[in-house]
Design an enzyme around this catalytic site. Sequence first.
Site, PDB file in Angstrom:
ATOM      1  N   ASN A 134       7.471  -6.338   4.017  1.00 27.05           N
ATOM      2  CA  ASN A 134       6.305  -6.467   4.904  1.00 27.05           C
ATOM      3  C   ASN A 134       5.035  -6.871   4.153  1.00 27.05           C
ATOM      4  OD1 ASN A 134       5.495  -4.168   3.574  1.00 27.05           O
ATOM      5  ND2 ASN A 134       5.631  -2.805   5.354  1.00 27.05           N
ATOM      6  N   GLU A 159       0.562  -0.381   2.671  1.00 28.06           N
ATOM      7  CA  GLU A 159       1.226  -1.001   3.811  1.00 28.06           C
ATOM      8  C   GLU A 159       0.255  -1.934   4.550  1.00 28.06           C
ATOM      9  OE1 GLU A 159       4.310  -0.714   3.825  1.00 28.06           O
ATOM     10  OE2 GLU A 159       5.088   1.261   4.344  1.00 28.06           O
TER      11      GLU A 159
END
Length: 253
Positions: free
Chosen positions: A137, A144
């Site tokens: 990702n 993140e």
Amino acid sequence: MQVFIVPTPEAVAEKAADKFIETAKEHAPFFVMGVATGSSPVALYQAIARRAKAGEVDLRHASAFALDEYVGLPEGHPESYHAVIDRTVTKVLDLDPQLVHVPNGFATDLKQAARDYEAAISAAGGIDCQIVGIGANGHIGFNEPFSSLASRTRDKTLMPGTRADNARFFDNDIEQVPSECLTQGLGTIMDAKQVLMVAQGENKAEAIKNMIEGPVCSRCPASILQYHPNVVVVIDEAAASKIENIELIRYTE
Ligand code: F6R
């Protein structure tokens, strides 16, 4: 950003070892390395170890700072990053364990542990070469998507996709993968004098494309590296397979 595209995962390890050793020699003997866990750099650590044994580089006084640690595992858990770093880095590179640091994800006061970690990196004079992998990702460290691009070491929540990716280290059981971590921030990683990324395989191709060719934005945290003056990316053909402007991007020496 220097992007080296090499044929195989083995070639990734060898080329990245060349670049790492160049930097280690520039900063010898008190070289400060940043180290990542995960699968991507394992062969790189082994390649560096072989070459250190052959006398190409001396890491006896080198120190190391890990990118991150899970929160919620018992101390001594074999998949805690303290244990993984000890197994795959400290022992393999024969580093002085006193000089190897991992964020203290076991601390009761995580905010203080984060401040202490930043202070330890500063006291060491900063990181000379930060090895990183990349998440599917686009995360680096455990930053993140939608992490602040200026973030410092802090506690963070892992996304379900990242926990699913890491379930392979936990009997393929996502429930066993912690959902919290302590990670260097993107700002912390950006302070390293050099960032050395390794990535292999098709499942990293989208993230690599977004990091190199996409806009700089927190949707792909690794894209912040476009602003770093000294980034070396070593990837195999599979990880490079979605880059559109490959001939403009490929770096050769
Ligand atoms: C590891 C880390 C992560 C990994 C990334 C890729 O310390 O911070 O960013 O580098 O999740 O993991 P692998 O290499 O297992 O695909």
